[in-house]
Design a protein around this motif. Structure first.
Motif, PDB file in Angstrom:
ATOM      1  N   TYR A   1      -5.272  -5.598   4.453  1.00  0.00           N
ATOM      2  CA  TYR A   1      -6.400  -6.052   3.642  1.00  0.00           C
ATOM      3  C   TYR A   1      -7.420  -6.758   4.531  1.00  0.00           C
TER       4      TYR A   1
ATOM      5  N   THR B   1     -10.914  -8.774   5.350  1.00  0.00           N
ATOM      6  CA  THR B   1     -11.818  -9.766   4.776  1.00  0.00           C
ATOM      7  C   THR B   1     -12.903 -10.084   5.795  1.00  0.00           C
TER       8      THR B   1
ATOM      9  N   ASP C   1      -1.563  -9.491  -7.921  1.00  0.00           N
ATOM     10  CA  ASP C   1      -2.835 -10.198  -8.020  1.00  0.00           C
ATOM     11  C   ASP C   1      -2.743 -11.430  -7.124  1.00  0.00           C
TER      12      ASP C   1
ATOM     13  N   ARG D   1      -5.313 -14.799  -5.030  1.00  0.00           N
ATOM     14  CA  ARG D   1      -6.559 -15.565  -4.899  1.00  0.00           C
ATOM     15  C   ARG D   1      -6.795 -15.807  -3.418  1.00  0.00           C
TER      16      ARG D   1
ATOM     17  N   LEU E   1      -8.380 -11.535  -6.516  1.00  0.00           N
ATOM     18  CA  LEU E   1      -8.091 -10.141  -6.185  1.00  0.00           C
ATOM     19  C   LEU E   1      -7.191  -9.578  -7.268  1.00  0.00           C
ATOM     20  N   GLN E   2      -7.606  -8.467  -7.834  1.00  0.00           N
ATOM     21  CA  GLN E   2      -6.878  -7.843  -8.928  1.00  0.00           C
ATOM     22  C   GLN E   2      -6.158  -6.594  -8.437  1.00  0.00           C
ATOM     23  N   SER E   3      -4.884  -6.489  -8.781  1.00  0.00           N
ATOM     24  CA  SER E   3      -4.115  -5.286  -8.477  1.00  0.00           C
ATOM     25  C   SER E   3      -4.369  -4.286  -9.596  1.00  0.00           C
TER      26      SER E   3
ATOM     27  N   LEU F   1      -5.703  -3.125  -4.306  1.00  0.00           N
ATOM     28  CA  LEU F   1      -6.325  -4.411  -4.578  1.00  0.00           C
ATOM     29  C   LEU F   1      -7.831  -4.243  -4.716  1.00  0.00           C
TER      30      LEU F   1
ATOM     31  N   ARG G   1     -11.770  -4.287  -2.409  1.00  0.00           N
ATOM     32  CA  ARG G   1     -11.240  -3.968  -1.090  1.00  0.00           C
ATOM     33  C   ARG G   1     -12.217  -3.073  -0.371  1.00  0.00           C
TER      34      ARG G   1
ATOM     35  N   LEU H   1     -12.732  -7.091   1.156  1.00  0.00           N
ATOM     36  CA  LEU H   1     -13.396  -8.271   0.607  1.00  0.00           C
ATOM     37  C   LEU H   1     -14.491  -8.688   1.569  1.00  0.00           C
TER      38      LEU H   1
ATOM     39  N   ASN I   1     -15.272 -12.876 -10.539  1.00  0.00           N
ATOM     40  CA  ASN I   1     -14.115 -13.646 -10.997  1.00  0.00           C
ATOM     41  C   ASN I   1     -14.023 -13.660 -12.517  1.00  0.00           C
TER      42      ASN I   1
END
Length: 171
Positions: free
Chosen positions: A30, A32, A62, A64, A79-81, A111, A114, A116, A146
């Motif tokens: 992931y 960022t 999920d 944060r 972050l949402q799965s 996620l 993605r 981020l 969010n």
């Protein structure tokens, strides 16, 4: 006879595992990044890095991400799965068992967002941190993002970490 046994063993193995588990695994690299770079990035699971950076996260969880840099407003991103687009093809190719395996271990998820990418807001500017696409174009404010995922993410990480206002009257 030996060929039939090998073929039967391969078929049994394939039917008892999911395609996404085999191809994707349950974790994902992931990435960022922040504008400006050099921000401290802290994931809910305790992983820390300085942007730009890449960490390994579970696809099916999920989480944060808290981001801070001196001179800029601190911000967090939920972050949402989510189910990946390949999920339904996996069920067709791998059958119900493969779909259940992949759904259970999160391998069929991805996620969001993605990668981020966040443009930080200078401290005291009154500006909002912005979520960016992979090309650096503004998508929406971090708070707008969010808000869209908060209720769902709160189910797994809890109301407090998701920023749910528990003093507001419920509908």
């Amino acid at each position: 006879m030996k060929f039939k046994l090998i073929a039967l063993a391969m078929l049994a193995g394939a039917s008892l595992s999911g395609c996404a588990t085999v191809i994707n695994g349950t974790n994902v690299d992931y990435a960022t990044d922040t504008d400006p770079t050099g921000a401290d990035v802290v994931f809910l699971n305790g992983l820390k890095c300085t942007s730009p950076c890449t960490v390994e996260l579970r696809r099916g969880s999920d989480t944060r991400v808290d981001i801070s840099k001196p001179g800029f407003e601190p911000v967090y991103v939920l972050l949402q799965s989510r189910l990946a687009g390949s999920t339904f093809g996996n069920i067709i190719a791998g059958g119900i068992i493969g779909g259940v395996v992949d759904g259970g271990n999160g391998a069929s998820n991805t996620l969001f967002p993605r990668p981020l990418m966040v443009r930080l807001a200078p401290a005291g500017s009154g500006n909002a941190a912005m979520l960016l696409d992979k090309d650096g174009k503004e998508l929406m404010t971090v708070e707008e993002h969010n808000e869209k995922v908060r209720a769902d993410v709160a189910k797994t990480i809890g109301n407090t970490l998701a920023g749910v206002d528990q003093t507001a009257p419920s509908n």
